[in-house]
Enzyme design. Structure first.
Site, PDB file in Angstrom:
ATOM      1  N   ASP A  83       5.366 -36.430  -4.603  1.00 59.60           N
ATOM      2  CA  ASP A  83       6.673 -36.712  -4.036  1.00 59.60           C
ATOM      3  C   ASP A  83       6.484 -36.560  -2.532  1.00 59.60           C
ATOM      4  O   ASP A  83       5.505 -35.964  -2.089  1.00 59.60           O
ATOM      5  CB  ASP A  83       7.679 -35.687  -4.582  1.00 59.60           C
TER       6      ASP A  83
ATOM      7  N   CYS B 143       0.827  -1.201   0.000  1.00 61.33           N
ATOM      8  CA  CYS B 143       0.000   0.000   0.000  1.00 61.33           C
ATOM      9  C   CYS B 143       0.866   1.257   0.000  1.00 61.33           C
ATOM     10  O   CYS B 143       2.085   1.186   0.028  1.00 61.33           O
ATOM     11  CB  CYS B 143      -0.882   0.014   1.240  1.00 61.33           C
TER      12      CYS B 143
ATOM     13  N   CYS C 278       3.276   1.566   2.766  1.00 60.06           N
ATOM     14  CA  CYS C 278       4.479   0.744   2.594  1.00 60.06           C
ATOM     15  C   CYS C 278       5.490   1.475   1.720  1.00 60.06           C
ATOM     16  O   CYS C 278       6.679   1.501   2.028  1.00 60.06           O
ATOM     17  CB  CYS C 278       4.135  -0.582   1.927  1.00 60.06           C
TER      18      CYS C 278
ATOM     19  N   ASP D 181       9.124 -31.459  -5.782  1.00 55.12           N
ATOM     20  CA  ASP D 181       9.952 -30.280  -5.521  1.00 55.12           C
ATOM     21  C   ASP D 181      11.437 -30.518  -5.747  1.00 55.12           C
ATOM     22  O   ASP D 181      12.167 -29.586  -6.045  1.00 55.12           O
ATOM     23  CB  ASP D 181       9.733 -29.786  -4.099  1.00 55.12           C
TER      24      ASP D 181
ATOM     25  N   ASP E 208      12.837 -35.008  -8.844  1.00 54.59           N
ATOM     26  CA  ASP E 208      11.466 -35.047  -9.361  1.00 54.59           C
ATOM     27  C   ASP E 208      11.354 -34.411 -10.735  1.00 54.59           C
ATOM     28  O   ASP E 208      10.360 -34.593 -11.428  1.00 54.59           O
ATOM     29  CB  ASP E 208      10.507 -34.282  -8.429  1.00 54.59           C
TER      30      ASP E 208
END
Lengths: 724, 56
Positions: A442, A35, A38, A621, A625
């Site tokens: 996995d 925002c 920020c 991950d 894999d």
């Protein structure tokens, strides 16, 4: 924006400072900025540091560009300042290469703007002609047509280029895609209009041609933008986890550089707790590494000089010296890269909805047009009239709406998923996700958190935990971290030693404390799983057993249940040992599971599922894999996954929320329904418009209205996805 | 007819002006941070005068 991998150590930002002297630049990826407040806090906070020349936060991308003068060390204070303000930041190496997709996107925006300008102005003239029908004399009308042509022809030449190019390419490859009839319709409409205007007959389709291009370019632009944005987001994820390396320079000093700058033969130091940045061979040092990201196995691996080390391993012991190697032909990573490539090839056999539609549509249209010509000739039409009507069929059936059907829906759907933290890397990934019939998980890092947790915290006295924690707070070993996590922050041991391959040794309040394996402590105790337990010996007291396990993610059970509810059978394929895999499968209620699998075994199982028509959705991950992710019908990886897995997967779940899976499938299924509805709408249009064209009833007015109406209806229907 | 002769060039000219303006805005990076532009308007950047003097 994805969270930084909590387990990875902070990245040294000095390696990412560019420029020198008074003009130094640093790009940071900032989290949590949402925002105006920020922006103000971040920019003001950084600006207060001395030496800062300019600070600018891009809220849309979360990038902070800082220009400063002076010492590189300022980079560290900038990050610390941001951290203190509550905005964790990571240095970011901006992509300096020219992205071809961005270039294409820019070209399409320009073409779109030109087509928009032209269609507005041609329409202005056309409406005057239509409104003045009957009163306007033929000379004025012809003038208007010539003016339209003057605007339309350069526009078609400029803005129509993407379609002509793609259509021509497909013809040369002896195939037809949607761009062939599109190009043909646009060119014929222009040619016919020039001829008619020159002859003074008074029927010109310039308006239809440019409007058609305008709508088509919207679809094309959305499609390219979708892919460019997904690619950008994927690169951001990679950049956030960009690693650095500590290179040993010729003079023996150590310099911190981005891992991308390391070349084969460079010698590196991998300090305790850091990731191995590039593949290499251990030159000096010995100890344990955590290879769970590479192999899926949770138990640490022992390495010694001469052993191969792969990027992604975490050094758990003393500093290791590494010689960087290029991925040699027989290394694990080269093998995995080969498997990924093979998997991607097999997946490219998938035919997208749009192409499938084109295969059926194009021959039908050409046949219809030819039949119209023959029909008119047979029933006594002149060659001119027959030809006109045959061309009118081609123009009116231009698959404008058809070309919009798929991109419009996919852009809306991926936009929705993006907001939920799910990154869709390609449009057809959604099509494939909607048709997945089974799911393969996995284990390590996917269903589980990928790190050990202390299990039996209630079975021993709190002072025992504290005694162990004083040692473990000084160690990076996964089991040590689990103990430290359980005990929280606190003091550390007075004396401390990390014995490679054994455990930790130290002194707490004058009493010797040892924490390590049963073998090292000289205990002869039966154990269920030596890798997941440790013993604590305080002085002369009886040793205490600490038990650990890699715990399930909190939403794993829910996610498996949700997927089962959607008709997807779950299966577990893990590279880990049998006991933990069986335990995970049992607690999640997954009946089919296999343990100790190599990447090749995973790929074989996935291919078997592919062949049986089970259309597997692979969720993983680790590096191991990646080939399975590439080979599966559709695949999802975690945001914290290894880079190769993220690039092999179709979707990336940010913040590692497994429950996002069901959400993604729901949106994909809804998107497919919208696509099918849109095809139906486009067909209804053809059912109405084609007979009109065949019987010679299509005037330029009818063509313009029918074609734009069908495109608008299709787009509005796609937008319905944003609701609910 | 005279009306048309004025009207058409005027329409085309204005349209072309819009087109040029659009090209300029994309090239100048006006669309690089739409979210930020929307929020920045809310930043209260005129603090007390005293602060300005202290910092300046």
């Amino acid at each position: 924006m994805a969270p930084l991998d909590a387990a990875s150590p902070a990245i040294d930002p000095v390696a990412f400072v560019r420029g020198d002297g008074a003009e130094k630049r640093l790009d940071l990826a900032v989290q949590n900025a949402r925002c105006a407040a920020c922006i103000a806090r971040i920019e003001d906070g950084v600006r207060k540091l001395s030496g800062i020349r300019s600070v600018r936060l891009n809220l849309s991308t979360g990038r902070l560009a800082v220009a400063f003068a002076g010492d590189d060390g300022l980079a560290v204070s900038i990050i610390q300042t941001l951290e203190k303000l509550g905005y964790p930041a990571a240095p970011y190496a901006p992509d300096t290469r020219d992205d071809p997709r961005t270039a294409e996107e820019k070209r399409l925006v320009r073409a779109l703007a030109v087509a928009g300008f032209a269609s507005a102005n041609v329409m202005l003239l056309s409406i005057a002609v239509w409104a003045g029908e009957g009163e306007m004399d033929i000379a004025t009308k012809t003038l208007m047509h010539w003016l339209s042509g003057l605007i339309a022809l350069p526009t078609v030449a400029y803005a129509g280029w993407p379609f002509f190019e793609s259509g021509w390419k497909s013809l040369r490859a002896r195939a037809v895609n949607m761009d062939v009839p599109i190009s043909l319709a646009v060119l014929l409409a222009c040619g016919l209009s020039i001829y008619e205007t020159a002859m003074g007959h008074g029927a010109a389709y310039f308006d239809a041609a440019v409007m058609l291009l305008f709508f088509l370019l919207i679809g094309r632009f959305l499609d390219v933008r979708l892919r460019a944005r997904a690619g950008q987001a994927a690169r951001d994820l990679a950049a956030l986890q960009a690693s650095i390396a500590h290179r040993i320079e010729a003079d023996g000093s150590i310099k911190t550089v981005p891992a991308g700058e390391i070349e084969p033969g460079d010698r590196l130091i991998v300090p305790n707790g850091e990731r191995v940045p590039v593949d290499g061979r251990i030159a000096a040092g010995e100890g344990e590494v955590d290879a769970s990201l590479v192999t899926g196995e949770t138990a640490p691996l022992h390495v010694s000089p001469g052993a191969e080390a792969w990027s992604g391993m975490v050094n758990l012991g003393r500093p290791l010296t590494l010689t960087a190697t290029a991925a040699s032909q027989d290394s694990l990573l080269a093998e995995i890269a080969r498997l990924v490539e093979a998997g991607e090839q097999s997946r490219s056999r998938y035919v997208r909805y749009a192409d499938r539609a084109a295969r059926a549509y194009v021959p039908a249209v050409f046949t219809m047009s030819a039949a119209t010509f023959v029909g008119w000739m047979v029933f006594g039409g002149t060659v001119h009239d027959s030809l006109m009507n045959a061309i009118a069929v081609l123009i009116i059936t231009c698959p404008c709406a058809m070309a919009l059907v798929v991109p419009a829906v996919q852009v809306v759907a991926t936009g929705r998923l993006f907001k939920d933290g799910i990154l869709v890397k390609s449009g057809d990934a959604l099509e494939r996700l909607a048709t997945a019939r089974s799911v393969v998980f996995d284990k390590t890092g996917t269903l589980t958190e990928g790190r050990a947790r202390l299990l039996n915290i209630d079975t021993f006295k709190p002072d025992m935990l504290e005694a162990a924690a004083r040692l473990t707070r000084l160690s990076r070993h996964p089991l040590s971290r689990a103990v430290s996590d359980a005990a929280g922050e606190g003091p550390v041991a007075d004396r401390f030693e990390d014995v490679a391959g054994g455990g930790l040794l130290g002194e707490v309040d004058g009493v010797a404390v040892r924490f390590g394996s049963a073998r090292w402590l000289g205990l002869d105790r039966p154990s269920d799983d030596a890798a997941q337990e440790a013993w604590l010996a305080v002085g002369d007291q009886a040793p205490v057993r600490f038990m650990f396990a890699d715990t399930l993610r909190t939403d794993a059970v829910e996610a498996v249940r949700q997927l089962a509810a959607r008709g997807l059978d779950a299966e577990l394929l893990s590279g880990d040992r049998e006991a933990p895999v069986a335990e995970t499968a049992r607690s999640l209620g997954i009946e089919r599971w296999q343990a100790s699998l190599k990447p090749q075994d995973k790929i074989a199982r996935i291919e078997a599922l592919n062949a049986d028509g089970h259309a597997p959705l692979m969720v993983g991950d680790g590096v191991n894999d990646a080939p399975a992710l590439a080979a599966a019908h559709v695949s999802v990886s975690m945001g914290s996954a290894a880079e190769i897995s993220r690039s092999a997967a179709d979707l990336v779940i940010q913040r590692d929320k497994l429950s996002s899976l069901a959400r993604a499938i729901d949106v994909a299924v809804k998107a497919r329904a919208r696509v099918m509805e849109n095809f139906a709408l486009a067909n209804i249009y053809n059912i109405i418009a084609v007979p009109l064209a065949v019987f010679g009833l299509v005037t330029p007015l009818v063509a313009a209205i029918a074609m734009s109406a069908s495109s608008i209806v299709v787009m509005l229907n796609a937008l319905r996805l944003t609701r609910s | 007819m005279t009306a048309l002769l004025w009207l058409i060039p005027a329409a085309l000219g204005l349209g072309a002006l819009g087109l040029v303006a659009f090209f300029w805005s994309t090239r100048a990076g006006q669309y690089d941070d739409l979210q930020g532009a929307a929020e920045r308007i809310l930043i209260d950047d005129d603090g007390p005068i005293v602060d300005d003097e202290e910092e300046g």
